[in-house]
Design a protein around this motif. Sequence first.
Motif, PDB file in Angstrom:
ATOM      1  N   LEU A 172      89.842  71.486  24.725  1.00 23.14           N
ATOM      2  CA  LEU A 172      88.663  72.165  25.249  1.00 23.14           C
ATOM      3  C   LEU A 172      89.055  73.316  26.182  1.00 23.14           C
ATOM      4  N   ALA A 173      90.048  73.092  27.019  1.00 22.70           N
ATOM      5  CA  ALA A 173      90.499  74.149  27.928  1.00 22.70           C
ATOM      6  C   ALA A 173      91.031  75.348  27.151  1.00 22.70           C
ATOM      7  N   ASP A 174      91.754  75.091  26.065  1.00 18.68           N
ATOM      8  CA  ASP A 174      92.325  76.176  25.263  1.00 18.68           C
ATOM      9  C   ASP A 174      91.266  76.922  24.472  1.00 18.68           C
ATOM     10  N   ASN A 175      90.206  76.221  24.041  1.00 21.77           N
ATOM     11  CA  ASN A 175      89.256  76.823  23.111  1.00 21.77           C
ATOM     12  C   ASN A 175      87.988  77.356  23.758  1.00 21.77           C
ATOM     13  N   LEU A 176      87.692  76.914  24.975  1.00 19.71           N
ATOM     14  CA  LEU A 176      86.567  77.515  25.695  1.00 19.71           C
ATOM     15  C   LEU A 176      87.031  78.814  26.341  1.00 19.71           C
ATOM     16  N   SER A 177      87.436  79.722  25.503  1.00 22.64           N
ATOM     17  CA  SER A 177      87.997  81.002  25.936  1.00 22.64           C
ATOM     18  C   SER A 177      87.565  82.072  24.944  1.00 22.64           C
ATOM     19  N   GLY A 178      87.925  83.295  25.217  1.00 21.66           N
ATOM     20  CA  GLY A 178      87.577  84.371  24.308  1.00 21.66           C
ATOM     21  C   GLY A 178      86.085  84.451  24.081  1.00 21.66           C
ATOM     22  N   GLU A 179      85.682  84.445  22.813  1.00 23.99           N
ATOM     23  CA  GLU A 179      84.260  84.586  22.486  1.00 23.99           C
ATOM     24  C   GLU A 179      83.415  83.409  22.985  1.00 23.99           C
ATOM     25  N   PHE A 180      84.058  82.274  23.267  1.00 21.91           N
ATOM     26  CA  PHE A 180      83.320  81.092  23.698  1.00 21.91           C
ATOM     27  C   PHE A 180      83.342  80.883  25.210  1.00 21.91           C
ATOM     28  N   ALA A 181      84.055  81.716  25.930  1.00 20.67           N
ATOM     29  CA  ALA A 181      84.213  81.502  27.378  1.00 20.67           C
ATOM     30  C   ALA A 181      82.885  81.549  28.122  1.00 20.67           C
ATOM     31  N   ALA A 212      77.821  78.693  16.475  1.00 19.27           N
ATOM     32  CA  ALA A 212      79.178  79.098  16.096  1.00 19.27           C
ATOM     33  C   ALA A 212      80.228  78.199  16.754  1.00 19.27           C
ATOM     34  N   TRP A 213      79.977  77.805  18.003  1.00 17.55           N
ATOM     35  CA  TRP A 213      80.892  76.896  18.711  1.00 17.55           C
ATOM     36  C   TRP A 213      80.942  75.533  18.017  1.00 17.55           C
ATOM     37  N   ASP A 214      79.782  75.020  17.627  1.00 20.86           N
ATOM     38  CA  ASP A 214      79.747  73.732  16.921  1.00 20.86           C
ATOM     39  C   ASP A 214      80.544  73.801  15.625  1.00 20.86           C
ATOM     40  N   ARG A 215      80.434  74.908  14.925  1.00 18.83           N
ATOM     41  CA  ARG A 215      81.192  75.049  13.673  1.00 18.83           C
ATOM     42  C   ARG A 215      82.689  75.193  13.950  1.00 18.83           C
ATOM     43  N   HIS A 216      83.018  75.778  15.088  1.00 11.41           N
ATOM     44  CA  HIS A 216      84.423  75.844  15.514  1.00 11.41           C
ATOM     45  C   HIS A 216      84.953  74.435  15.791  1.00 11.41           C
ATOM     46  N   LEU A 217      84.145  73.615  16.455  1.00 13.58           N
ATOM     47  CA  LEU A 217      84.507  72.214  16.666  1.00 13.58           C
ATOM     48  C   LEU A 217      84.720  71.506  15.331  1.00 13.58           C
ATOM     49  N   ALA A 218      83.818  71.767  14.384  1.00 16.09           N
ATOM     50  CA  ALA A 218      83.908  71.110  13.079  1.00 16.09           C
ATOM     51  C   ALA A 218      85.206  71.475  12.368  1.00 16.09           C
ATOM     52  N   ALA A 219      85.571  72.750  12.419  1.00 17.51           N
ATOM     53  CA  ALA A 219      86.795  73.199  11.750  1.00 17.51           C
ATOM     54  C   ALA A 219      88.028  72.532  12.339  1.00 17.51           C
ATOM     55  N   ALA A 220      87.956  72.160  13.619  1.00 15.42           N
ATOM     56  CA  ALA A 220      89.089  71.514  14.284  1.00 15.42           C
ATOM     57  C   ALA A 220      89.012  69.986  14.214  1.00 15.42           C
ATOM     58  N   GLY A 221      87.973  69.457  13.558  1.00 15.74           N
ATOM     59  CA  GLY A 221      87.861  68.014  13.399  1.00 15.74           C
ATOM     60  C   GLY A 221      87.229  67.282  14.560  1.00 15.74           C
ATOM     61  N   TRP A 222      86.501  68.000  15.446  1.00 12.10           N
ATOM     62  CA  TRP A 222      85.942  67.369  16.629  1.00 12.10           C
ATOM     63  C   TRP A 222      84.453  67.055  16.514  1.00 12.10           C
ATOM     64  N   THR A 223      83.840  67.286  15.359  1.00 10.66           N
ATOM     65  CA  THR A 223      82.476  66.794  15.164  1.00 10.66           C
ATOM     66  C   THR A 223      82.543  65.402  14.546  1.00 10.66           C
ATOM     67  N   CYS A 224      81.561  64.579  14.877  1.00 12.77           N
ATOM     68  CA  CYS A 224      81.432  63.225  14.315  1.00 12.77           C
ATOM     69  C   CYS A 224      82.690  62.376  14.502  1.00 12.77           C
ATOM     70  N   PRO A 225      83.327  62.388  15.678  1.00 12.76           N
ATOM     71  CA  PRO A 225      84.573  61.634  15.840  1.00 12.76           C
ATOM     72  C   PRO A 225      84.400  60.126  15.722  1.00 12.76           C
ATOM     73  N   ALA A 265      80.034  69.452   8.969  1.00  7.55           N
ATOM     74  CA  ALA A 265      80.436  70.858   8.998  1.00  7.55           C
ATOM     75  C   ALA A 265      79.434  71.739   9.736  1.00  7.55           C
ATOM     76  N   VAL A 266      78.334  71.163  10.198  1.00  2.00           N
ATOM     77  CA  VAL A 266      77.247  71.877  10.882  1.00  2.00           C
ATOM     78  C   VAL A 266      76.677  72.975   9.983  1.00  2.00           C
ATOM     79  N   GLU A 267      76.545  72.646   8.720  1.00  2.00           N
ATOM     80  CA  GLU A 267      75.964  73.578   7.753  1.00  2.00           C
ATOM     81  C   GLU A 267      74.459  73.387   7.632  1.00  2.00           C
ATOM     82  N   GLU A 268      73.976  72.186   7.943  1.00  2.00           N
ATOM     83  CA  GLU A 268      72.548  71.903   7.911  1.00  2.00           C
ATOM     84  C   GLU A 268      72.149  71.214   9.217  1.00  2.00           C
ATOM     85  N   LEU A 269      71.095  71.716   9.844  1.00  2.00           N
ATOM     86  CA  LEU A 269      70.595  71.142  11.085  1.00  2.00           C
ATOM     87  C   LEU A 269      69.354  70.301  10.799  1.00  2.00           C
ATOM     88  N   TRP A 270      69.149  69.279  11.638  1.00  2.00           N
ATOM     89  CA  TRP A 270      68.073  68.323  11.422  1.00  2.00           C
ATOM     90  C   TRP A 270      67.141  68.251  12.631  1.00  2.00           C
TER      91      TRP A 270
END
Length: 383
Positions: free
Chosen positions: A14-23, A43-56, A118-123
């Motif tokens: 989280l410290a490494d990724n809450l930076s740049g465009e997400f800071a 976009a942040w949620d999809r970034h989490l998904a790409a790194a495997g941090w959604t639905c842990p 993948a946060v492709e569909e919201l409910w």
Amino acid sequence: MTLTEFRATVREWLADNLSGEFAGLRGLGGPGREHEAFDERLAWDRHLAAAGWTCPGWPVEHGGQGLDLDHRVAFHEEYAASGAPARVNHFGEELLGPTLIALGTPEQQARFLPRIKAVEELWCQGYSEPGAGSDLASVSTTATLDDSGDAAQWVLSGQKVWTSLAHVAQWCFVLARTEPGSRRHAGLSYLLVPMDQPGVEVRPIVQLTGGSEFNEVFFDGARTARDLVVGEVGGGWATAMRTLEFERGAATLGQQVGFRRELDALVELARSTGALEDPLLRERLARARLGLEVMRAHALRTIGSARDASVTKLVWATWHRSLGELAMAVRGAAGLVAPGDSLDEWQRLYLFSRADTIYGGSNEIQRNIIAERVLGLPREARP
């Protein structure tokens, strides 16, 4: 991986990724503030998904990490402590996904779970109605099976209200009456309904805070496939209650980290303004601190217990509403005046926390559930 190692891994990522465009997203979003940087948080949620941090907490076979309860709690606490923005995929990841894993068909799981992860569909959640707020057994929205075409479909008619994030959702899980003439808990079904279709109208409800994350949703001939019923046809009450159990799961520990941050900030405000010198306010702040510790201890002891879900909701909702009242007491007369055209954080907390004891099951309903289903007391007289 030990719990200590896992916490360190989550904290470092989280410290490494809450930076740049997400800071700039730290601290944004959440109840009463869902309008804040919504596209950027998506976009942040999809970034989490790409790194495997959604639905842990989901099982590995459904795309999750299969984390046990202690590790799920650790993830939510570290996420909240980092100041990361509020998630936009709560209804899919924390409510519908676990419900499908528990009760969905293999076809439903294959269709929806990967897109949630993948946060492709919201409910959104289609429970409350104008005449059936916390009393879901009084639902009157109907769904009638039309098998006149090539593929049978459910046709929905009715209105839902206080539907959070319906204006940005692609799908809604809807509690509807599928057996004409049925009453109360019988004859209800749990349907998965696409939002982007003729016959679905979403109207925002403007709140006291000026936001409009709640909505009215009107179904007028909206359709969904026959096989998009979760659980048994007519058995929707049991499915809906299972979803509510998931709603009050491990994520509530992360919520309490946010509560602690609010209380700490309020104590600092009281210290800086001199309000802390007032013995009555000082006692109320101390009681709030004790209440928060009791809340966390209770959650850790009972998490995952269906019997205690109503107690958990009752405790945190009442505590948070009281914190909003305490914030106004600390502010004093200055809290009565809004700066410019907007509210400050304490005014927003006070106004929105009035809803905490209503949404997600009102305090009155929670007390009835505790009395009747947990303590076995006589049922309240109903018309």
